[in-house]
Design an enzyme around this catalytic site. Sequence first.
Site, PDB file in Angstrom:
ATOM      1  N   THR A 143      -7.262   6.444   3.979  1.00 19.53           N
ATOM      2  CA  THR A 143      -6.043   5.807   4.471  1.00 19.53           C
ATOM      3  C   THR A 143      -5.613   6.384   5.822  1.00 19.53           C
ATOM      4  O   THR A 143      -5.456   7.599   5.964  1.00 19.53           O
ATOM      5  CB  THR A 143      -4.914   6.046   3.446  1.00 19.53           C
ATOM      6  OG1 THR A 143      -5.368   5.631   2.167  1.00 19.53           O
ATOM      7  CG2 THR A 143      -3.662   5.293   3.826  1.00 19.53           C
ATOM      8  N   GLU A 144      -5.426   5.496   6.782  1.00 14.60           N
ATOM      9  CA  GLU A 144      -4.951   5.869   8.119  1.00 14.60           C
ATOM     10  C   GLU A 144      -5.828   6.932   8.782  1.00 14.60           C
ATOM     11  O   GLU A 144      -5.369   7.705   9.613  1.00 14.60           O
ATOM     12  CB  GLU A 144      -3.495   6.367   8.066  1.00 14.60           C
ATOM     13  CG  GLU A 144      -2.528   5.424   7.351  1.00 14.60           C
ATOM     14  CD  GLU A 144      -2.240   4.138   8.128  1.00 14.60           C
ATOM     15  OE1 GLU A 144      -2.676   4.033   9.298  1.00 14.60           O
ATOM     16  OE2 GLU A 144      -1.597   3.245   7.549  1.00 14.60           O
ATOM     17  N   LEU A 145      -7.081   6.958   8.396  1.00 14.14           N
ATOM     18  CA  LEU A 145      -8.061   7.943   8.895  1.00 14.14           C
ATOM     19  C   LEU A 145      -7.585   9.379   8.687  1.00 14.14           C
ATOM     20  O   LEU A 145      -7.934  10.283   9.455  1.00 14.14           O
ATOM     21  CB  LEU A 145      -8.415   7.694  10.368  1.00 14.14           C
ATOM     22  CG  LEU A 145      -9.058   6.342  10.704  1.00 14.14           C
ATOM     23  CD1 LEU A 145      -9.631   6.366  12.117  1.00 14.14           C
ATOM     24  CD2 LEU A 145     -10.164   5.972   9.728  1.00 14.14           C
ATOM     25  N   ILE A 146      -6.785   9.578   7.652  1.00 15.48           N
ATOM     26  CA  ILE A 146      -6.343  10.938   7.310  1.00 15.48           C
ATOM     27  C   ILE A 146      -7.563  11.751   6.878  1.00 15.48           C
ATOM     28  O   ILE A 146      -8.394  11.290   6.093  1.00 15.48           O
ATOM     29  CB  ILE A 146      -5.290  10.887   6.188  1.00 15.48           C
ATOM     30  CG1 ILE A 146      -3.986  10.331   6.754  1.00 15.48           C
ATOM     31  CG2 ILE A 146      -5.064  12.270   5.578  1.00 15.48           C
ATOM     32  CD1 ILE A 146      -2.954   9.983   5.715  1.00 15.48           C
ATOM     33  N   TRP A 298      -4.898   8.758  12.399  1.00 18.99           N
ATOM     34  CA  TRP A 298      -4.987   7.978  13.644  1.00 18.99           C
ATOM     35  C   TRP A 298      -3.620   7.487  14.104  1.00 18.99           C
ATOM     36  O   TRP A 298      -3.520   6.632  14.960  1.00 18.99           O
ATOM     37  CB  TRP A 298      -6.004   6.832  13.508  1.00 18.99           C
ATOM     38  CG  TRP A 298      -5.628   5.638  12.661  1.00 18.99           C
ATOM     39  CD1 TRP A 298      -4.528   5.474  11.891  1.00 18.99           C
ATOM     40  CD2 TRP A 298      -6.384   4.415  12.533  1.00 18.99           C
ATOM     41  NE1 TRP A 298      -4.550   4.253  11.266  1.00 18.99           N
ATOM     42  CE2 TRP A 298      -5.687   3.573  11.655  1.00 18.99           C
ATOM     43  CE3 TRP A 298      -7.589   3.957  13.080  1.00 18.99           C
ATOM     44  CZ2 TRP A 298      -6.136   2.291  11.296  1.00 18.99           C
ATOM     45  CZ3 TRP A 298      -8.044   2.689  12.718  1.00 18.99           C
ATOM     46  CH2 TRP A 298      -7.324   1.869  11.831  1.00 18.99           C
TER      47      TRP A 298
END
Lengths: 415, 442
Positions: A143-146, A298
């Site tokens: 998720t969200e490039l976490i 991101w």
Amino acid sequence: MPSVCFYFQVHQPTRLRHYTVFDNDERYFDEGKNAAICKKVANKCYLPANRMLLKLIQQHQGRFRIAYSLTGVLLEQLERHSPEVLSTFHALAETGCVEFLGETYYHTLSFLYSRQEFVEQVKKHTELIQDLFGQTPKVFRNTELIYNNDLGLLIEAMGCFDAVVTEGADHILGYRSPNFVYQPKGCRRIKMLLKNYSLSDDIAFRFSNRQWAQWPLTAEKFSQWVNAVNGCGQTVNLFMDYETLGEHQWEDTGIFDFMRHLPGEILKHPDNNFKTPSEVVASYEPLGTVDVPHVISWADTERDLSAWLGNPMQSNALHELYRLEKKIKRANDPRILDDWRRLQTSDHFYYMCTKYFADGDVHKYFNPYDSPYDSYINFMNVLDHLQRRCASHQTPIVAHSPAQAGAAARVAVPV
Amino acid sequence: MGLIDEGARIRVFMLGWEFPPFISGGLGTACYGLTKALDQLGVKVTFVLPKMVESQYATHVKLLTPIEARKRTSSKRVTQSERELANVKFRSILSPLEAYATPHTYDEKVAEILRLRRESTTTTNGSCEAGEGPDYAGDLYREVHRYASMAMELAKGEEFDVVHAHDWMTYPAGIGVSMASGKPLVVHIHSTEFDRSGEHVNQMVYDIEREGMQRASKVIAVSHFTRSVVISRYGIPGDKVEVVYNGVERNGTWSTAPVTIRREEKIVLFLGRITMQKGPEYFLQAAKKVLDVMDNVKFVMAGSGDLMYRSIELAAQLGIGHKVLFTGFLRGDDVRRIFRMADLYVMPSVSEPFGIAPLEALDNDVPVIISKQSGVSEVLKHALKVDFWDINEMANKIAAVLKYPSLRMTLRNHGNFEVRKLRWRDAARNCLRVYQETLVPV
């Protein structure tokens, strides 16, 4: 030599309805609003973009290739409200030029709070992609490039992925370029793909900005920038929200024309090609390891967690939500479990962000609430109700007499 | 800054209201804050205000003009405030006018003056039966016109470039002084008859307000909310109406008082005049709903006004009398004390041109819920907002603030930071800009 690797994130949360402390029913989600938004975005973005990309893939006879990451909550909504979008995704899958990435089914921050829940959601998502598209995701996108080192290790340990993608943030790369394949620190097998945020954001954020020195951006100009990577990079990873096409950048900005011409322009240079993430991973060896001790993402300029965890409301809401995990799972009711998981969708916490709130910027654009405070209040009212539902599911231990059963039930109610 | 240099040359004849320590509401607070900031910008202000009829006979009423008041405070304070108001000259006119007067309260006041005079003159056999005296008129309308002619008389001895009048009772004076001197008039709208009386406007008051706005070169509204009333209800052309937001006077002292042991009960505060305009009944209806879902809450209504008794009755009727406390009118330290006790401040105003009290609450670290029908909701982002009539949502938000410490904390932290950006200095700068526009020959 550079390969252009496109991956589009496709996600819509299930938004909550206005839920007050006086409400007492299990309808937490705003069916009407979710359907309307789903249809609107389908018409502005998903349908025209899918058709255009399908055409491009056919035109270029397999030389134009892309990847998607479709969340489970999105796919469910498409099935219900815009089945024609789903069928165009099927058509894309059948070209053999489209890869689907793995992620958490509910687009959640579960990695940060519960490894067990995280793994369950990733598996659920994998099963859905297998069912719908006959493909098993081999590259993971959180998720969200976490991302941090622990995520790399966890993904390797899960054994079902070959690589993980994240943000090519300056502070983790230093002097190094995102245009190579790397290996997560501590991993032996899986590889790592990093987003070229500069070129990605040229399309996703700056495309229609008339203040930008490079405006207007043409396919030709962009291809020259890609060509410039030749000799000092193997892959240009363009990762962005799919809604960039037609929703964030409206059609009248020329975004569709840009995309229509881009493959042809890129392929004009004989050294260039398009690859999906798995193909990039298979083609190139890691150049080195990347150490990410602290969590990155991101989002925003900070590229950290502050969009979801930046104030006390957000951390309180997340903490309370995940604190329920055991009770939820013990309740053993699929509807309760599904509601709880839908509440985990990261967007709910993004709406509570007070960062930049006063400036009314990009955060506001995505926010169905008037203020972060309203969204927190609404969320907590729903969570409170869900918690009460769970409690009422808990069976008293041993009921000898009605009076004792009553007492046991009272004890079971959380304070 | 060039603006300030020019400001130093502008002289203002200001028709204002009460000064500390005698402040009964936002009007006085605004006049004081603005004047102090203009003073700091180097603007010369002649501040004219009505002074209580100080009959030698009246003994229990002791009101002071600011200058007298300053003399009485500690010597340190005197030097400080005299330096602060170095460019301000005070002039008072004997008159029973006071902020927020209505025809009814005015009549009561005059009757009180007459009674006192009668009592003390019976021995000397004097007669005070007439409806007029040298220092008051028989009714509010005649009084504002009597006040106007007194102001014109006073203005003859003054030098100024612009006349600035605050709220309707000073408009006839503003018009008079402006016409006699040939200097432009600026009227400042802190509230309109529609805010105070809803749809049941007093025609005479409305007419005075409209004439003031029409005769003025510029109209200052305290919010866009009020600006649009000025345009739509009074027919004033928009290019004449400027918005100047109020500021808030910082306490200056960080509350260093030791934190007392937290009570079990939470306190929700209403602070303001208990009048139709302030929406006290919506506060009570919401309180009732909150008490339906939680118990450890008290609702405090601080203030007085013509709906006070009705509100007490309503609380009893709703069956929450034991949960609602009425403090009566509070001032100064008591206000600060009540803010310090409160967990939440609610302003459910039906129509609030601006609303300074929420800023003071935030300045005292109290989170706020404000009605969307208020000017201050245009400037505050970190506040909860509700429609005044939506008691369900008001109760929902009250309950949430009381239940969730992290909500209180976030509102408080951001709100306190935000309120620091609303300064009287900016309001004064904006007024100065308006003055300058009136002085540009057309």
